[in-house]
Design a protein around this motif. Structure first.
Motif, PDB file in Angstrom:
ATOM      1  N   HIS A   1       0.776  -1.290   0.005  1.00  0.00           N
ATOM      2  CA  HIS A   1       0.043  -0.130   0.020  1.00  0.00           C
ATOM      3  C   HIS A   1       0.892   1.156  -0.017  1.00  0.00           C
ATOM      4  O   HIS A   1       0.833   2.125  -0.526  1.00  0.00           O
ATOM      5  CB  HIS A   1      -0.820   0.066   1.216  1.00  0.00           C
ATOM      6  CG  HIS A   1      -1.963   1.125   1.313  1.00  0.00           C
ATOM      7  ND1 HIS A   1      -2.826   1.449   0.529  1.00  0.00           N
ATOM      8  CD2 HIS A   1      -1.704   2.256   2.041  1.00  0.00           C
ATOM      9  CE1 HIS A   1      -3.632   2.553   0.753  1.00  0.00           C
ATOM     10  NE2 HIS A   1      -2.712   3.068   1.753  1.00  0.00           N
ATOM     11  N   LEU A   2       1.947   1.413   0.819  1.00  0.00           N
ATOM     12  CA  LEU A   2       2.714   2.507   1.092  1.00  0.00           C
ATOM     13  C   LEU A   2       3.554   2.748  -0.519  1.00  0.00           C
ATOM     14  O   LEU A   2       3.652   3.754  -1.019  1.00  0.00           O
ATOM     15  CB  LEU A   2       3.698   2.492   2.012  1.00  0.00           C
ATOM     16  CG  LEU A   2       2.965   2.494   3.495  1.00  0.00           C
ATOM     17  CD1 LEU A   2       4.042   1.971   4.654  1.00  0.00           C
ATOM     18  CD2 LEU A   2       2.461   3.839   3.821  1.00  0.00           C
TER      19      LEU A   2
ATOM     20  N   LEU B   1      -4.164   3.941   7.639  1.00  0.00           N
ATOM     21  CA  LEU B   1      -3.454   2.788   7.277  1.00  0.00           C
ATOM     22  C   LEU B   1      -4.359   1.834   8.023  1.00  0.00           C
ATOM     23  O   LEU B   1      -4.582   0.716   7.440  1.00  0.00           O
ATOM     24  CB  LEU B   1      -2.247   2.786   7.724  1.00  0.00           C
ATOM     25  CG  LEU B   1      -1.390   3.733   7.012  1.00  0.00           C
ATOM     26  CD1 LEU B   1      -0.116   3.954   7.662  1.00  0.00           C
ATOM     27  CD2 LEU B   1      -1.124   3.193   5.601  1.00  0.00           C
TER      28      LEU B   1
ATOM     29  N   ILE C   1      10.607   4.054   4.754  1.00  0.00           N
ATOM     30  CA  ILE C   1       9.322   4.331   5.445  1.00  0.00           C
ATOM     31  C   ILE C   1       9.679   5.200   6.481  1.00  0.00           C
ATOM     32  O   ILE C   1      10.214   4.834   7.579  1.00  0.00           O
ATOM     33  CB  ILE C   1       8.529   3.034   6.155  1.00  0.00           C
ATOM     34  CG1 ILE C   1       8.555   1.915   5.026  1.00  0.00           C
ATOM     35  CG2 ILE C   1       7.299   3.213   6.616  1.00  0.00           C
ATOM     36  CD1 ILE C   1       7.747   0.606   5.515  1.00  0.00           C
TER      37      ILE C   1
ATOM     38  N   TYR D   1       3.180   8.256   8.499  1.00  0.00           N
ATOM     39  CA  TYR D   1       4.165   7.712   7.733  1.00  0.00           C
ATOM     40  C   TYR D   1       4.101   7.912   6.185  1.00  0.00           C
ATOM     41  O   TYR D   1       2.891   7.853   5.808  1.00  0.00           O
ATOM     42  CB  TYR D   1       4.359   6.140   8.076  1.00  0.00           C
ATOM     43  CG  TYR D   1       4.464   5.690   9.473  1.00  0.00           C
ATOM     44  CD1 TYR D   1       5.567   5.880  10.004  1.00  0.00           C
ATOM     45  CD2 TYR D   1       3.343   5.234  10.181  1.00  0.00           C
ATOM     46  CE1 TYR D   1       5.781   5.600  11.562  1.00  0.00           C
ATOM     47  CE2 TYR D   1       3.358   4.984  11.462  1.00  0.00           C
ATOM     48  CZ  TYR D   1       4.500   5.095  12.299  1.00  0.00           C
ATOM     49  OH  TYR D   1       4.759   4.822  13.365  1.00  0.00           O
ATOM     50  N   ARG D   2       5.200   7.948   5.747  1.00  0.00           N
ATOM     51  CA  ARG D   2       5.179   8.152   4.156  1.00  0.00           C
ATOM     52  C   ARG D   2       6.429   7.333   3.599  1.00  0.00           C
ATOM     53  O   ARG D   2       7.442   6.738   4.119  1.00  0.00           O
ATOM     54  CB  ARG D   2       5.815   9.750   3.951  1.00  0.00           C
ATOM     55  CG  ARG D   2       5.769   9.952   2.463  1.00  0.00           C
ATOM     56  CD  ARG D   2       6.326  11.452   2.250  1.00  0.00           C
ATOM     57  NE  ARG D   2       7.685  11.564   2.741  1.00  0.00           N
ATOM     58  CZ  ARG D   2       8.127  12.389   3.580  1.00  0.00           C
ATOM     59  NH1 ARG D   2       7.257  13.331   4.314  1.00  0.00           N
ATOM     60  NH2 ARG D   2       9.272  12.547   3.772  1.00  0.00           N
ATOM     61  N   TYR D   3       5.906   6.690   2.425  1.00  0.00           N
ATOM     62  CA  TYR D   3       7.068   5.901   1.715  1.00  0.00           C
ATOM     63  C   TYR D   3       7.978   6.845   0.911  1.00  0.00           C
ATOM     64  O   TYR D   3       7.241   7.675   0.005  1.00  0.00           O
ATOM     65  CB  TYR D   3       6.500   4.773   0.884  1.00  0.00           C
ATOM     66  CG  TYR D   3       7.684   3.897   0.141  1.00  0.00           C
ATOM     67  CD1 TYR D   3       8.015   2.746   0.995  1.00  0.00           C
ATOM     68  CD2 TYR D   3       8.043   4.176  -1.177  1.00  0.00           C
ATOM     69  CE1 TYR D   3       9.066   2.064   0.128  1.00  0.00           C
ATOM     70  CE2 TYR D   3       8.979   3.477  -1.762  1.00  0.00           C
ATOM     71  CZ  TYR D   3       9.466   2.553  -1.009  1.00  0.00           C
ATOM     72  OH  TYR D   3      10.633   1.737  -1.539  1.00  0.00           O
TER      73      TYR D   3
END
Length: 231
Positions: A166-167, A180, A216, A224-226
């Motif tokens: 998903h990220l 999430l 991540i 959170y962010r990729y």
């Protein structure tokens, strides 16, 4: 053929209710009352999923979870915990439990959680085309549900795989933990520390230095962010 669920709980009253609801939902159910018997049963006839209580005689649920995660088949685990046992619950997630419910719980909700985990264990829905997500030596194939880092296959739980996919589908986008939980777990409510634990486990598997993550990243005050390596 019905999917098989192993219920591991030494409380006969709770186990009877859980088994009855799961059987009514169409699952083939087997029950054992201690951790050692659970491991013997899984070795003899691996189920599609294990509903595992934490407080068990002979071997406790955490030890059973740890040993199940050493198996190559990666049988999904839904863990049952007592209210307030946050440390044990988090440790269970760290050991690789795919989902959890706190006691007392709704048997109907347990059936929904079991169904959700089994659906994800079966891979992407047929209508969804398989994807290859690749970035900086990290590859995720959603069809066979395989993840590799620099050619080495990673051992990920169902939720870890789904979270990573998903990220990676949404690089450079910050997600709140509640988002999430909704998009990966399918929960409209729940303990957001579940996300934190899974992110920590993913970092240990895909980051060069988990203490200083580059893939991540934490977005303070958000989630959170990729961060794509190839950007």
């Amino acid at each position: 053929m019905a999917q098989r669920v192993l219920v591991v709980d030494d409380d006969r009253t709770v186990a009877d209710v859980v088994c009855r609801y799961l059987e009514h939902a169409g699952y083939e159910v087997e029950h054992v009352g201690d951790g050692s018997a659970a491991l013997d049963t899984v070795a003899r006839r691996p189920p599609h999923l294990v509903v595992l209580d934490l407080m068990l005689p002979v071997l406790d649920g955490l030890e059973v979870c740890r040993r199940l995660r050493e198996r190559p088949d990666g049988v999904p685990i839904v863990m049952l915990t007592a209210r307030g046992d946050e440390a044990d619950r988090i440790l269970g997630l760290q050991l690789g439990a795919d989902d959890y419910l706190g006691k007392p719980f709704s048997p109907r909700e347990l059936v929904l959680r079991v169904r959700s985990v089994l659906r994800r264990a079966g891979g992407e829905p047929a209508a969804a085309p398989p994807e290859l997500l690749a970035d900086g030596g990290l590859e995720v194939e959603t069809g066979p549900r395989v993840a590799r880092l620099h050619g080495r296959e990673l051992t990920l739980t169902l939720r870890e795989f789904d979270l990573l996919a998903h990220l990676m589908r949404h690089p450079a986008r910050a997600f709140r933990r509640a988002e999430l939980l909704d998009r990966v777990w399918g929960w409209s409510f729940g303990d957001q520390s579940t996300v934190t634990v899974h992110v920590r486990r993913l970092r240990e598997k895909i980051e060069d230095d988990p203490a200083r993550p580059r893939r991540i990243v934490t977005v303070w005050g958000v989630g959170y962010r990729y961060e794509p390596a190839d950007a």
